[in-house]
Design a protein around this motif. Structure first.
Motif, mmCIF file in Angstrom:
data_model
loop_
_atom_site.group_PDB
_atom_site.id
_atom_site.type_symbol
_atom_site.label_atom_id
_atom_site.label_comp_id
_atom_site.label_asym_id
_atom_site.label_seq_id
_atom_site.Cartn_x
_atom_site.Cartn_y
_atom_site.Cartn_z
ATOM 1 N N ILE A 168 7.996 13.919 -14.446
ATOM 2 C CA ILE A 168 8.173 14.289 -15.851
ATOM 3 C C ILE A 168 7.951 13.046 -16.715
ATOM 4 O O ILE A 168 8.612 12.021 -16.517
ATOM 5 N N PHE A 169 7.009 13.139 -17.632
ATOM 6 C CA PHE A 169 6.727 12.080 -18.592
ATOM 7 C C PHE A 169 7.207 12.528 -19.970
ATOM 8 O O PHE A 169 7.087 13.706 -20.321
ATOM 9 N N LEU A 170 7.744 11.590 -20.749
ATOM 10 C CA LEU A 170 8.108 11.872 -22.137
ATOM 11 C C LEU A 170 7.205 11.065 -23.068
ATOM 12 O O LEU A 170 6.821 9.932 -22.750
ATOM 13 N N GLY A 224 6.878 0.031 -10.882
ATOM 14 C CA GLY A 224 8.149 0.227 -11.580
ATOM 15 C C GLY A 224 7.923 1.026 -12.851
ATOM 16 O O GLY A 224 7.747 2.241 -12.802
ATOM 17 N N HIS A 225 7.931 0.351 -13.996
ATOM 18 C CA HIS A 225 7.671 1.031 -15.261
ATOM 19 C C HIS A 225 6.244 1.566 -15.269
ATOM 20 O O HIS A 225 5.297 0.849 -14.962
ATOM 21 N N PHE A 226 6.092 2.833 -15.610
ATOM 22 C CA PHE A 226 4.776 3.474 -15.556
ATOM 23 C C PHE A 226 4.554 4.248 -16.847
ATOM 24 O O PHE A 226 5.334 5.144 -17.188
ATOM 25 N N SER A 227 3.525 3.897 -17.589
ATOM 26 C CA SER A 227 3.211 4.592 -18.837
ATOM 27 C C SER A 227 1.712 4.815 -18.925
ATOM 28 O O SER A 227 0.921 4.091 -18.320
ATOM 29 N N LEU A 228 1.335 5.845 -19.683
ATOM 30 C CA LEU A 228 -0.072 6.227 -19.829
ATOM 31 C C LEU A 228 -0.372 6.494 -21.293
ATOM 32 O O LEU A 228 0.490 6.954 -22.056
#
Length: 505
Positions: free
Chosen positions: A181-183, A204-208
């Motif tokens: 789940i991404f916010l 670790g921290h993963f964002s797109l």
């Protein structure tokens, strides 16, 4: 009599038998290929049992799938059996033994056809019953999964814990190897991983970004994405291996709060083997996404409200502490230093300067600062009416500017790039009492936009507190000077009275 002789005798009379079927139909049209009448006639005239059974089985499957009635179909076949039986009796009236054997063969064939039809029909019905039972079971387990998610959302758990519960419930229900789940962050415009039912990315921290990977694609396009093998798709292969090993089967759905048409994030389920998810599974995940959208919105509102409440309590306690210092301390320098420091802390600014007005020269001079090199601004001064500091003194209203210290040649910081540094926004508030202006408070921020109304109100409040502190200090000084003057007068009066009394004596 051998069956082959019976079949040969009937095959020789096939056209006449077809004619009788046409007469029975009443429209003079020959039976259509694949119809019950035509299949029964072909079977009677030599079609291999394997062939007609296969044809009748396929026909029974179609009947069951289309919701037809088996009894009507069997009745129709019995009617065609009766027509053919009558035709055989008439055509072979001169060969009663052959006619009897042919009719017996027709009866056995019709019975076999009916059994084949019934068996094929029942196969589909049994399959449909099994599918309905499985669907009912799935519906029950999916309802339980939704209840787990809803229970987590309605508990005291934080948002991240609710999302973690949802990810595990969805993965279990859909027999998936991974659910993530991404916010969506409105400020950074990024999708940030907040929950996973399996391993986390090694980084670790993963964002797109929007449009990046399958998560970004779904967020950008706003509709579900089904990919049988995401690992071999160049657009999505990078994200497919982000969790340590390749995940191939993919179903991703946007999380949208439709009341405001607001993108909240993306939920995706993945499998290690290629898999094409069904529309029922898409529908279920869309229901989960809709529930999560409401939960996320409520959770974010709760977090914002809770944070706002804590901030308000902190602001009130700080203002109370500063007010107590103003009323209890006679050390003006310490009070003003506390005011400029707390003004920076509560407003979210970077630095501040407090100016005091010298009414004799009509100039403002710095008397306290926070976040600046004290030596650099210790001699800072500005004429009333110049710079944003001097102008608020005349207008009596607070002012917000961006980069005025770089553009306004009258600014006390103009020409001092080392002192200005990365500061851009400045908010100035006048210090005013019933006796007139006393000075101004300036707070500086590295942001390139105006401070908001709440920050403005805080700075104005601190300016008012500073004005009260200065006014109290002025009144204390005046009172102390008045007492000294009275004390001197009393001593002089005492001395003169004493001298006069001595002279009289």
């Amino acid at each position: 009599m051998p069956e082959s002789e019976i079949v040969a005798a009937l095959a020789a009379r096939k056209q006449e038998l077809r004619k009788r079927l046409c007469e029975r139909a009443g429209d003079g049209i020959e039976p259509q290929p694949g119809s019950d009448a035509e299949l029964l006639l072909d079977s009677l005239c030599g079609m291999a049992p394997e062939s007609y059974r296969l044809a009748y089985t396929a026909s029974a499957h179609r009947l069951a799938e289309q919701g037809g009635r088996l009894e009507v179909r069997l009745e129709s076949i019995q009617q065609w059996n009766n027509v053919l039986s009558d035709a055989i009796r008439v055509m072979l009236s001169d060969q009663p033994s052959l006619a009897s054997e042919a009719q017996r063969f027709l009866s056995l064939l019709t019975a076999d056809v009916m059994v084949t039809l019934t068996r094929g029909f029942q196969e589909v019905k049994n399959k449909q019953v099994a599918e309905d039972a499985e669907q009912a079971r799935r519906g029950l387990t999916r309802m339980e999964a939704l209840q787990r998610i809803n229970a987590a959302a309605n508990s005291i758990l934080e948002l991240d814990q609710t999302l973690q519960t949802a990810a595990k419930a969805v993965a279990d229900e859909m027999s998936a190897d991974l659910c993530v789940i991404f916010l969506f962050d409105d400020i950074t415009r990024e999708l940030q991983l907040r929950a996973t039912s399996g391993p986390n990315p090694s980084s670790g921290h993963f964002s797109l970004q929007l449009g990046q990977g399958y998560t970004g694609w779904v967020a950008e396009h706003g509709h579900p994405l089904i990919v049988r093998d995401a690992f071999v798709d160049a657009r999505f292969s990078h994200e497919a291996v982000a969790y340590g090993e390749p995940y191939r089967g993919l179903l991703a759905v946007p999380i949208i709060f439709f009341t405001m048409v607001k993108l909240q994030g993306v939920i995706a389920v993945q499998t290690k083997e290629p898999r094409y998810f069904s529309q029922q599974e898409v529908h279920f995940l869309e229901i989960v996404a809709g529930q999560l959208a409401m939960n996320i919105e409520n959770g974010q509102l709760y977090e914002q409200t809770d944070e706002e409440l804590r901030r308000k309590v902190h602001e009130l306690s700080t203002l109370h502490r500063v007010s107590a210092a103003v009323t209890s301390s006679l050390d003006l320098d310490n009070v003003l230093s506390m005011i400029v420091a707390q003004a920076v802390l509560l407003s979210g600014a970077d630095s501040s300067i407090l100016f005091e007005l010298d009414p004799t020269t009509d100039r403002l001079r710095a008397v306290a600062s926070h976040g600046f090199d004290t030596a650099a601004i210790s001699n800072a001064a500005v004429q009333a009416g110049q710079c944003c500091v001097g102008r608020v003194l005349h207008s009596g209203e607070p002012s917000m500017q961006v980069d005025c210290m770089r553009q306004d040649v009258g600014c006390f910081l103009h020409g001092l790039p080392d002192v200005v540094g990365d500061r851009h926004a400045v908010l100035s508030a006048p210090l005013t009492t019933v006796h007139g202006p006393l000075g101004a408070l300036c707070v500086f921020s590295s942001q390139r936009h105006m401070l908001n109304a709440h920050q403005l109100q805080l700075v104005v409040t601190f300016a008012n507190v500073a004005a009260i502190a200065m006014e109290n200090a002025r009144l204390f000084t005046e009172t102390r000077e008045g007492l000294r003057t009275k004390e001197a007068l009393l001593r002089e009066m005492h001395h003169r009275v004493k001298n006069n009394l001595q002279q009289v004596a």
